[in-house]
Design an enzyme around this catalytic site. Structure first.
Site, PDB file in Angstrom:
ATOM      1  N   ASN A 244       0.875  -1.169   0.000  1.00 23.72           N
ATOM      2  CA  ASN A 244       0.000   0.000   0.000  1.00 23.72           C
ATOM      3  C   ASN A 244       0.908   1.213   0.000  1.00 23.72           C
ATOM      4  O   ASN A 244       1.504   1.565   1.019  1.00 23.72           O
ATOM      5  CB  ASN A 244      -0.886  -0.032   1.258  1.00 23.72           C
ATOM      6  CG  ASN A 244      -1.855   1.134   1.311  1.00 23.72           C
ATOM      7  OD1 ASN A 244      -1.824   2.029   0.449  1.00 23.72           O
ATOM      8  ND2 ASN A 244      -2.708   1.138   2.316  1.00 23.72           N
TER       9      ASN A 244
ATOM     10  N   ARG B 217     -11.177  15.524   7.605  1.00 29.71           N
ATOM     11  CA  ARG B 217     -12.001  15.959   6.463  1.00 29.71           C
ATOM     12  C   ARG B 217     -13.394  16.353   6.931  1.00 29.71           C
ATOM     13  O   ARG B 217     -13.964  15.715   7.813  1.00 29.71           O
ATOM     14  CB  ARG B 217     -12.119  14.847   5.416  1.00 29.71           C
ATOM     15  CG  ARG B 217     -10.827  14.440   4.796  1.00 29.71           C
ATOM     16  CD  ARG B 217     -11.076  13.483   3.614  1.00 29.71           C
ATOM     17  NE  ARG B 217      -9.865  12.744   3.320  1.00 29.71           N
ATOM     18  CZ  ARG B 217      -9.774  11.413   3.333  1.00 29.71           C
ATOM     19  NH1 ARG B 217     -10.836  10.674   3.590  1.00 29.71           N
ATOM     20  NH2 ARG B 217      -8.643  10.826   3.073  1.00 29.71           N
TER      21      ARG B 217
ATOM     22  N   GLU C  55      -8.068  -5.112   5.414  1.00 31.42           N
ATOM     23  CA  GLU C  55      -8.000  -4.783   3.991  1.00 31.42           C
ATOM     24  C   GLU C  55      -6.878  -5.547   3.295  1.00 31.42           C
ATOM     25  O   GLU C  55      -7.011  -5.936   2.138  1.00 31.42           O
ATOM     26  CB  GLU C  55      -7.823  -3.267   3.824  1.00 31.42           C
ATOM     27  CG  GLU C  55      -9.090  -2.519   4.233  1.00 31.42           C
ATOM     28  CD  GLU C  55      -8.916  -1.011   4.325  1.00 31.42           C
ATOM     29  OE1 GLU C  55      -8.451  -0.539   5.379  1.00 31.42           O
ATOM     30  OE2 GLU C  55      -9.229  -0.322   3.344  1.00 31.42           O
TER      31      GLU C  55
END
Ligand code: ADP
Length: 401
Positions: free
Chosen positions: A8, A246, A389
């Site tokens: 990743n 965010r 993941e």
């Protein structure tokens, strides 16, 4: 051969995991960071084994000029601290790629053409796709003989209907610039919904689920029969829930207003909404643990940040209940979802009329395993499902090699 390496990659770092696919056990995990800085940093961990030896972590500080050098550092760490890659020859390397646009809807063998396509999609994900590509190039140099597979964060949400993925803007503009909802965290939503079906011991195809992936980034999805039918992130990961840094949803006119009224540039607004908003912007802390402890001390900004976070989350749960019509499972996952009992309790409080009842005792019990937190008389089964993941990327990689 039975091992798969998962990569990743970010622009100045990459994370990796070596997984034995016979047992799906993680054999090693690591992080190479501050690539390109004067001093880079690498951490390599070999987890505790069944024989009882504890986690073994080694760290190094050294200059790491680029990703290729970073992969050499990783190879040294495997050679010096194990496990030996000779004893665990790689079957494949699986790469997390953030944006697959409309083109990529399944795990994809990486060819030169695929790399060009990933590059071309950088317009949609300027921070992520070029960085993912750097990791792919460096990994291909390090492991030239094995297949490399891209697994896209957007892929699972390719099943959204036009009604859910289209924004109500000029169709020609939307078409020309590929402006639509893509959704992210797809690997996690897929993995968690499958684990949830296994946990309740019912076929995935029969279940309507809401998955709440609450990490530093956060997204919700509605999943009908294993297919994503709604999700909260959009063209980019900015839309939807309140996140660590965010903003999530806001009136799109806020951007125009800040530009005109406050004289902020496009880059400043981008940084404001992606990096200085959310829990951090509202309370000064992006970590939910800090928000909770400050709230307990009476910090008003932290209390408001928590309330806004919960208000938004509950709104999405209600929206997705309406979209699905019937909900069988609500699953919480990722750092906040797996660990923050107060968030889970508050998000689903007062929904008894909709068949949702949380057991306080189950919700606050400490565990790292998948577990039920709804009470026995709850119509909707509420679960905590740890996400993985890397394992999902490894499984998808294996599905095509
Ligand atoms: P990422 O999105 O970076 O993969 P994670 O899924 O690991 O993030 O989630 C990280 C976040 O999880 C942290 O920023 C923190 O807010 C939250 N978190 C982790 N542990 C706890 C905890 N015990 N209680 C509350 N929040 C937690």
């Amino acid at each position: 051969m039975s091992a798969v390496l998962i990569v990743n990659s970010g622009s100045s770092s990459f994370k990796y995991q070596l997984i034995d696919m016979r047992t799906e056990q993680m054999l090693a995990t690591g992080l190479v960071e501050r690539i390109g800085d004067s001093s880079g940093h690498a951490v390599h961990t070999v987890p505790a084994d069944a024989a009882g030896s504890p986690d073994a972590t080694t760290e190094r500080d050294l200059p790491i000029p680029d990703h290729t050098a970073g992969f050499r550092v990783m190879l040294d760490a495997f050679a010096e601290n194990g496990p030996s890659l000779e004893q665990h020859p790689l079957l494949a390397v699986g790469h997390r790629v953030v944006h697959g646009g409309k083109r990529f809807f399944e795990p994809t063998l990486i060819t030169d053409l695929v790399k060009i396509n990933i590059e071309e999609l950088a317009g949609l994900a300027p921070l992520h796709n070029p960085a993912n590509l750097q990791g792919i190039e460096a990994a291909q140099e390090a492991f030239g003989d094995v297949p490399h597979v891209a697994v896209f964060d957007t892929a699972f949400h390719q099943t959204l209907s036009p009604a859910s993925y289209s924004y109500a803007i000029d169709a020609k503009v939307a078409q020309k610039y590929r402006v639509r909802k893509y959704g992210f965290h797809g690997t996690s939503h897929k993995f968690v919904s499958e684990q949830a079906a296994a946990f309740v011991d019912r076929p995935l195809a029969e279940l309507n689920q809401i998955v709440l992936h609450l990490g530093n980034g956060a997204s919700a999805s509605a999943i009908a029969g294993g297919r994503s039918v709604e999700t909260s992130m959009g063209l980019t990961p900015l839309e939807g829930l309140v996140m660590g840094t965010r903003s999530g949803d806001l009136d799109p006119a806020v951007l125009v207003y800040l530009h005109r009224r406050a004289g902020m540039s496009v880059d400043e607004i981008d940084a404001l909404l992606n990096r200085k908003s959310g829990l951090l912007g509202m309370s000064g802390a992006n970590d939910m643990r800090d928000v909770l402890s400050r709230s307990a001390e009476g910090d008003e900004n932290a209390i408001l940040a928590f309330d806004v976070y919960i208000h938004r989350l509950k709104g999405y749960v209600g929206n997705y209940m309406a979209q699905l019509g019937r909900v069988d499972v609500i699953a919480f996952t990722a750092g906040v979802g797996e660990n923050a009992a107060p968030v889970r309790a508050a998000a689903l409080a007062g929904l008894e009329a909709f068949g949702i009842r949380i057991s306080d005792e189950r919700n606050t019990a400490k565990s790292r395993d998948a577990r039920r937190i709804s009470s026995d008389d709850s119509d909707v089964t509420v679960l905590v499902i740890p996400t993985n993941e890397e394992l999902e990327i490894a499984r998808q990689t294996m599905s095509i090699v």
